[in-house]
Motif scaffolding. Structure first.
Motif, short mmCIF file in Angstrom:
data_model
loop_
_atom_site.label_atom_id
_atom_site.label_comp_id
_atom_site.label_asym_id
_atom_site.label_seq_id
_atom_site.Cartn_x
_atom_site.Cartn_y
_atom_site.Cartn_z
N TYR A 159 38.93 41.74 35.92
CA TYR A 159 37.58 41.73 35.33
C TYR A 159 37.61 41.60 33.81
O TYR A 159 36.87 40.80 33.22
N VAL A 160 38.49 42.36 33.14
CA VAL A 160 38.49 42.36 31.67
C VAL A 160 38.95 41.02 31.09
O VAL A 160 38.77 40.77 29.89
N GLU A 161 39.56 40.17 31.92
CA GLU A 161 40.01 38.86 31.45
C GLU A 161 38.96 37.78 31.65
O GLU A 161 39.14 36.64 31.23
N SER A 162 37.88 38.13 32.31
CA SER A 162 36.89 37.12 32.69
C SER A 162 35.87 36.85 31.58
O SER A 162 35.57 37.71 30.75
N TYR A 163 35.34 35.65 31.60
CA TYR A 163 34.30 35.26 30.64
C TYR A 163 33.04 36.11 30.87
O TYR A 163 32.38 36.53 29.92
N PRO A 167 37.85 48.81 41.81
CA PRO A 167 38.78 49.42 42.77
C PRO A 167 39.98 49.98 42.01
O PRO A 167 40.36 49.47 40.96
N THR A 168 40.59 51.03 42.56
CA THR A 168 41.66 51.75 41.87
C THR A 168 42.74 50.84 41.31
O THR A 168 43.14 50.96 40.14
N ASN A 169 43.23 49.90 42.12
CA ASN A 169 44.32 49.03 41.64
C ASN A 169 43.85 48.09 40.53
O ASN A 169 44.56 47.84 39.57
N GLN A 170 42.59 47.58 40.65
CA GLN A 170 42.06 46.70 39.63
C GLN A 170 41.77 47.46 38.33
O GLN A 170 41.96 46.94 37.23
N LYS A 171 41.32 48.70 38.47
CA LYS A 171 41.05 49.52 37.29
C LYS A 171 42.35 49.82 36.54
O LYS A 171 42.39 49.79 35.31
N LEU A 211 45.87 46.20 30.67
CA LEU A 211 45.58 45.04 29.83
C LEU A 211 44.94 45.46 28.51
O LEU A 211 45.28 44.94 27.45
N LEU A 212 44.02 46.41 28.59
CA LEU A 212 43.34 46.88 27.37
C LEU A 212 44.31 47.63 26.47
O LEU A 212 44.29 47.47 25.24
N GLN A 213 45.17 48.45 27.06
CA GLN A 213 46.13 49.23 26.27
C GLN A 213 47.11 48.32 25.54
O GLN A 213 47.53 48.61 24.42
N LYS A 214 47.47 47.20 26.16
CA LYS A 214 48.41 46.27 25.54
C LYS A 214 47.82 45.66 24.27
O LYS A 214 48.55 45.22 23.39
N THR A 215 46.49 45.60 24.19
CA THR A 215 45.85 45.05 23.00
C THR A 215 45.48 46.14 22.01
O THR A 215 44.78 45.91 21.04
N ALA A 233 40.51 42.91 20.94
CA ALA A 233 41.15 42.34 22.13
C ALA A 233 40.54 40.98 22.46
O ALA A 233 41.24 40.03 22.79
N ILE A 234 39.21 40.89 22.37
CA ILE A 234 38.54 39.62 22.68
C ILE A 234 38.90 38.56 21.65
O ILE A 234 39.16 37.41 21.99
N GLU A 235 38.95 38.97 20.36
CA GLU A 235 39.34 38.02 19.33
C GLU A 235 40.75 37.49 19.55
O GLU A 235 41.03 36.32 19.35
N SER A 236 41.63 38.37 19.99
CA SER A 236 43.02 37.97 20.20
C SER A 236 43.14 36.99 21.36
O SER A 236 44.12 36.25 21.46
N GLY A 237 42.13 36.98 22.25
CA GLY A 237 42.14 36.04 23.36
C GLY A 237 41.67 34.67 22.98
O GLY A 237 41.72 33.74 23.79
N SER A 238 41.20 34.51 21.73
CA SER A 238 40.75 33.21 21.22
C SER A 238 39.67 32.58 22.08
O SER A 238 39.64 31.37 22.25
N ILE A 239 38.81 33.38 22.65
CA ILE A 239 37.71 32.84 23.43
C ILE A 239 36.41 33.12 22.71
O ILE A 239 36.01 34.26 22.56
#
Length: 212
Positions: A134-138, A159-163, A169-173, A204-210
């Protein structure tokens, strides 16, 4: 290229600092300012270069070094105006993705950015069997800009695994996800909490260049 924020650069930094100090000492000795064993220092530098944890083709990874593997990206270029030079093709234009009659024919004009990003994601995910979080989606990025609280609440209700993947992903940024770790039924974001999370998510969003 590698930047200062990359893990490889940060974990190599203690070695880089020691190497810099030794090189400064060597120059000082060469200028007659101090005394010391230059050969011993050079051997120590060689050891530090070898033992640095992150290497690329046998060399210690440093800032501005080219990253290995394909590093391609794509620019989509859209004309500012249509063929008649009357209508703006900007994604934010009032003429966005409409159909007009021109020279007796129906012609599409404008650029529907939302549709473009949605289709691009679907095509990429299908082609590479990529399971997009979800956090990677537009859609998530747009939700974040329009309604940050809904964005954060949506993450906690995944869902637990997706969360778990979203948090990772967020922590990595560099985003502090402590506030998001609260139980959903007790999850109440204060204005201060939202602003704290927004600062990290924004980076995080800026680093994704989107762009949105």
């Amino acid at each position: 290229t590698f930047k200062g924020s990359d893990k490889q650069i940060q974990e190599n930094q203690p070695y880089a600092t020691k190497i810099l100090e030794l090189n400064q000492k060597i120059r000082s000795i060469q200028h007659g300012e101090t005394k010391g064993d230059i050969n011993k220092m050079k051997k120590e530098i060689e050891r530090l270069e070898r033992e640095a944890p992150h290497q690329n083709n046998g060399k210690r990874i440093v800032r501005d070094m080219s990253k290995p593997g394909p590093q391609s990206h794509i620019h989509i270029i859209v004309s500012r105006k249509d063929a008649s030079n009357r209508y703006s093709l900007s994604p934010g234009s009032k003429y966005k993705a409409t159909v007009v009659e021109m020279n007796g024919k129906l012609v599409k004009r404008g650029f529907d950015r939302d549709l473009f990003y949605t289709n691009a994601e679907k095509t990429f995910d299908t082609m590479f069997s990529y399971k997009r979080n979800y956090v990677e989606s537009y859609k998530a990025r747009k939700t974040y800009l329009k309604d940050p609280k809904l964005y954060f609440l949506t993450i906690t209700r995944l869902p637990t695994n997706q969360k778990a993947i979203a948090f990772n992903l967020l922590q990595k940024t560099g985003v502090n996800t402590t506030l998001l770790s609260m139980p959903t039924n007790k999850f109440q974001l204060t204005l201060k909490a939202i602003n704290t999370l927004k600062k990290g998510i924004g980076k995080a969003i800026e680093s994704g260049s989107i762009g949105i």
